[in-house]
Scaffold this motif. Structure first.
Motif, PDB file in Angstrom:
ATOM      1  N   ARG A 193       0.827  -1.215   0.000  1.00  0.00           N
ATOM      2  CA  ARG A 193       0.000   0.000   0.000  1.00  0.00           C
ATOM      3  C   ARG A 193       0.859   1.262   0.000  1.00  0.00           C
ATOM      4  O   ARG A 193       0.398   2.329  -0.422  1.00  0.00           O
ATOM      5  N   GLY A 194       2.096   1.149   0.454  1.00  0.00           N
ATOM      6  CA  GLY A 194       2.996   2.303   0.463  1.00  0.00           C
ATOM      7  C   GLY A 194       3.317   2.850  -0.907  1.00  0.00           C
ATOM      8  O   GLY A 194       3.737   4.007  -1.049  1.00  0.00           O
ATOM      9  N   HIS A 195       3.139   2.026  -1.946  1.00  0.00           N
ATOM     10  CA  HIS A 195       3.315   2.469  -3.333  1.00  0.00           C
ATOM     11  C   HIS A 195       2.005   2.511  -4.118  1.00  0.00           C
ATOM     12  O   HIS A 195       1.848   3.355  -5.010  1.00  0.00           O
ATOM     13  N   LEU A 196       1.082   1.588  -3.818  1.00  0.00           N
ATOM     14  CA  LEU A 196      -0.020   1.322  -4.746  1.00  0.00           C
ATOM     15  C   LEU A 196      -1.410   1.706  -4.253  1.00  0.00           C
ATOM     16  O   LEU A 196      -2.358   1.687  -5.035  1.00  0.00           O
ATOM     17  N   ASP A 197      -1.541   2.060  -2.984  1.00  0.00           N
ATOM     18  CA  ASP A 197      -2.835   2.497  -2.451  1.00  0.00           C
ATOM     19  C   ASP A 197      -2.791   4.014  -2.309  1.00  0.00           C
ATOM     20  O   ASP A 197      -2.174   4.561  -1.396  1.00  0.00           O
ATOM     21  N   SER A 210      -4.655   6.160  -1.218  1.00  0.00           N
ATOM     22  CA  SER A 210      -5.198   6.786  -0.009  1.00  0.00           C
ATOM     23  C   SER A 210      -4.173   6.873   1.116  1.00  0.00           C
ATOM     24  O   SER A 210      -4.324   7.696   2.038  1.00  0.00           O
ATOM     25  N   VAL A 211      -3.124   6.041   1.064  1.00  0.00           N
ATOM     26  CA  VAL A 211      -2.133   6.026   2.146  1.00  0.00           C
ATOM     27  C   VAL A 211      -0.679   6.049   1.660  1.00  0.00           C
ATOM     28  O   VAL A 211       0.239   6.211   2.466  1.00  0.00           O
ATOM     29  N   ALA A 212      -0.447   5.890   0.364  1.00  0.00           N
ATOM     30  CA  ALA A 212       0.915   5.734  -0.156  1.00  0.00           C
ATOM     31  C   ALA A 212       1.781   6.956   0.149  1.00  0.00           C
ATOM     32  O   ALA A 212       1.379   8.091  -0.093  1.00  0.00           O
ATOM     33  N   THR A 213       2.963   6.708   0.683  1.00  0.00           N
ATOM     34  CA  THR A 213       3.931   7.778   0.934  1.00  0.00           C
ATOM     35  C   THR A 213       4.850   7.998  -0.262  1.00  0.00           C
ATOM     36  O   THR A 213       5.390   9.084  -0.447  1.00  0.00           O
ATOM     37  N   MET A 214       5.036   6.943  -1.072  1.00  0.00           N
ATOM     38  CA  MET A 214       5.831   7.053  -2.300  1.00  0.00           C
ATOM     39  C   MET A 214       5.039   6.406  -3.434  1.00  0.00           C
ATOM     40  O   MET A 214       5.368   5.316  -3.907  1.00  0.00           O
ATOM     41  N   PRO A 215       3.966   7.082  -3.873  1.00  0.00           N
ATOM     42  CA  PRO A 215       3.027   6.452  -4.801  1.00  0.00           C
ATOM     43  C   PRO A 215       3.512   6.423  -6.247  1.00  0.00           C
ATOM     44  O   PRO A 215       4.228   7.312  -6.704  1.00  0.00           O
ATOM     45  N   PRO A 220      -1.772   6.771 -10.280  1.00  0.00           N
ATOM     46  CA  PRO A 220      -2.926   5.890 -10.107  1.00  0.00           C
ATOM     47  C   PRO A 220      -3.112   4.890 -11.241  1.00  0.00           C
ATOM     48  O   PRO A 220      -3.461   3.728 -10.999  1.00  0.00           O
ATOM     49  N   ASP A 221      -2.876   5.318 -12.487  1.00  0.00           N
ATOM     50  CA  ASP A 221      -3.067   4.404 -13.613  1.00  0.00           C
ATOM     51  C   ASP A 221      -2.041   3.279 -13.595  1.00  0.00           C
ATOM     52  O   ASP A 221      -2.361   2.120 -13.926  1.00  0.00           O
ATOM     53  N   VAL A 222      -0.811   3.588 -13.198  1.00  0.00           N
ATOM     54  CA  VAL A 222       0.211   2.551 -13.069  1.00  0.00           C
ATOM     55  C   VAL A 222      -0.194   1.555 -11.982  1.00  0.00           C
ATOM     56  O   VAL A 222      -0.071   0.340 -12.163  1.00  0.00           O
ATOM     57  N   ALA A 223      -0.690   2.047 -10.859  1.00  0.00           N
ATOM     58  CA  ALA A 223      -1.095   1.162  -9.767  1.00  0.00           C
ATOM     59  C   ALA A 223      -2.174   0.188 -10.225  1.00  0.00           C
ATOM     60  O   ALA A 223      -2.086  -1.016  -9.968  1.00  0.00           O
ATOM     61  N   VAL A 224      -3.181   0.697 -10.908  1.00  0.00           N
ATOM     62  CA  VAL A 224      -4.274  -0.164 -11.379  1.00  0.00           C
ATOM     63  C   VAL A 224      -3.747  -1.230 -12.322  1.00  0.00           C
ATOM     64  O   VAL A 224      -4.079  -2.423 -12.205  1.00  0.00           O
ATOM     65  N   ARG A 225      -2.908  -0.827 -13.254  1.00  0.00           N
ATOM     66  CA  ARG A 225      -2.390  -1.766 -14.255  1.00  0.00           C
ATOM     67  C   ARG A 225      -1.468  -2.808 -13.630  1.00  0.00           C
ATOM     68  O   ARG A 225      -1.543  -3.999 -13.948  1.00  0.00           O
ATOM     69  N   ILE A 226      -0.586  -2.362 -12.721  1.00  0.00           N
ATOM     70  CA  ILE A 226       0.375  -3.276 -12.102  1.00  0.00           C
ATOM     71  C   ILE A 226      -0.340  -4.294 -11.202  1.00  0.00           C
ATOM     72  O   ILE A 226       0.009  -5.479 -11.184  1.00  0.00           O
ATOM     73  N   ILE A 227      -1.339  -3.853 -10.463  1.00  0.00           N
ATOM     74  CA  ILE A 227      -2.093  -4.782  -9.613  1.00  0.00           C
ATOM     75  C   ILE A 227      -2.780  -5.845 -10.477  1.00  0.00           C
ATOM     76  O   ILE A 227      -2.716  -7.043 -10.181  1.00  0.00           O
ATOM     77  N   ILE A 271       7.173   0.735  10.289  1.00  0.00           N
ATOM     78  CA  ILE A 271       6.408  -0.398  10.819  1.00  0.00           C
ATOM     79  C   ILE A 271       5.214   0.107  11.643  1.00  0.00           C
ATOM     80  O   ILE A 271       5.343   1.009  12.459  1.00  0.00           O
ATOM     81  N   GLY A 272       4.076  -0.498  11.396  1.00  0.00           N
ATOM     82  CA  GLY A 272       2.847  -0.095  12.066  1.00  0.00           C
ATOM     83  C   GLY A 272       1.961   0.776  11.203  1.00  0.00           C
ATOM     84  O   GLY A 272       0.762   0.904  11.470  1.00  0.00           O
ATOM     85  N   GLY A 273       2.541   1.365  10.149  1.00  0.00           N
ATOM     86  CA  GLY A 273       1.767   2.179   9.228  1.00  0.00           C
ATOM     87  C   GLY A 273       1.069   1.326   8.186  1.00  0.00           C
ATOM     88  O   GLY A 273       1.453   0.176   7.936  1.00  0.00           O
ATOM     89  N   PRO A 274       0.062   1.871   7.522  1.00  0.00           N
ATOM     90  CA  PRO A 274      -0.712   1.098   6.544  1.00  0.00           C
ATOM     91  C   PRO A 274       0.076   0.720   5.299  1.00  0.00           C
ATOM     92  O   PRO A 274      -0.282  -0.236   4.604  1.00  0.00           O
ATOM     93  N   GLY A 275       1.151   1.440   5.025  1.00  0.00           N
ATOM     94  CA  GLY A 275       1.934   1.151   3.822  1.00  0.00           C
ATOM     95  C   GLY A 275       2.581  -0.209   3.825  1.00  0.00           C
ATOM     96  O   GLY A 275       2.852  -0.784   2.760  1.00  0.00           O
ATOM     97  N   CYS A 276       2.850  -0.751   5.004  1.00  0.00           N
ATOM     98  CA  CYS A 276       3.585  -2.023   5.126  1.00  0.00           C
ATOM     99  C   CYS A 276       2.679  -3.233   4.955  1.00  0.00           C
ATOM    100  O   CYS A 276       2.861  -4.257   5.616  1.00  0.00           O
ATOM    101  N   THR A 277       1.721  -3.128   4.070  1.00  0.00           N
ATOM    102  CA  THR A 277       0.748  -4.200   3.850  1.00  0.00           C
ATOM    103  C   THR A 277       0.669  -4.512   2.368  1.00  0.00           C
ATOM    104  O   THR A 277       0.494  -3.603   1.549  1.00  0.00           O
ATOM    105  N   VAL A 278       0.797  -5.794   2.011  1.00  0.00           N
ATOM    106  CA  VAL A 278       0.638  -6.204   0.615  1.00  0.00           C
ATOM    107  C   VAL A 278      -0.776  -5.857   0.158  1.00  0.00           C
ATOM    108  O   VAL A 278      -1.741  -5.993   0.909  1.00  0.00           O
TER     109      VAL A 278
END
Length: 211
Positions: free
Chosen positions: A20-24, A26-31, A34-41, A97-104
């Motif tokens: 989520r730190g790259h691809l979400d 709503s929470v990504a710190t180093m996003p 958006p179009d890349v995220a959708v395609r890569i997922i 650690i503990g932040g939402p980004g550290c989640t697949v």
């Protein structure tokens, strides 16, 4: 039959930072964009679903830091944090650690998958037990996916190559927050000295890849 340089192929996916730190957005710190995220997922889900049906394990690499000090130990990253125009300007807040980004990303995770959550640097082997996991499962061929093509994917491919793994970077399953030119540059660096680059369709057709 394509020659991957190994006698009997035993493959695993090494999925880099599909969190989520790259691809979400709503929470990504180093996003990514958006179009890349959708395609890569979507591309990675297609590959992973197929791999699981043929018993190719999926190993997720997740960047996670105990605190900012672990990030600041890298001199160049300090300079990115100080440059408001840098794509990586939020590096000091990234995946603590503990932040939402550290989640697949949920769509990409399956109970059968492995997670290596001790990734600290671009090279997924550095300071983690990835090599132990691969060797203990007899893996000799890596299908590398994820972000970013020109940093973590490139560094991990290089590191895998010098550890004598056969490497395939799955082209449609990688991309970069640094833009198309850096994505292509990363692939160009990989193709010549480090590993193969092919898309998911080509991977699925490889003889001997299925377990």
């Amino acid at each position: 039959m394509m020659n991957l340089g190994v006698d009997i192929i035993k493959a695993a996916v090494v999925a880099i930072d599909l969190h989520r730190g790259h691809l979400d957005m709503s929470v990504a710190t180093m996003p990514t964009t958006p179009d890349v995220a959708v395609r890569i997922i979507a591309a990675n889900k297609r590959l992973f679903d197929w791999c699981r049906t043929v018993n190719i394990p999926v190993i997720h690499q997740v960047t996670s830091y105990r605190d900012e000090a672990e990030i600041r130990a890298n001199p160049f990253w300090r300079t990115r944090a100080e440059d408001p125009n840098a794509t990586r300007k939020n590096v000091m807040r990234h995946n603590i650690i503990g932040g939402p980004g550290c989640t697949v990303m949920p769509d990409l995770l399956d109970p059968r998958d492995f997670i290596v959550s001790t990734k600290k640097r671009y090279d997924c082997f550095l300071g983690s037990d990835l090599d132990f996991l691969l060797k203990s499962h007899g893996i000799n061929t890596l299908l590398i996916t994820g972000v970013n093509t020109n940093s973590c994917v490139l560094a991990t491919t290089t590191s895998a190559n010098v550890r004598d793994y056969s490497v395939i970077v799955v082209e449609d399953c990688v991309d970069s927050m640094d833009g198309p030119a850096m994505h292509e540059a990363g692939l160009a660096c990989i193709r010549t000295p480090f590993g193969f680059v092919m898309d998911t369709d080509a991977v699925m057709k490889l003889d001997g890849l299925k377990a």
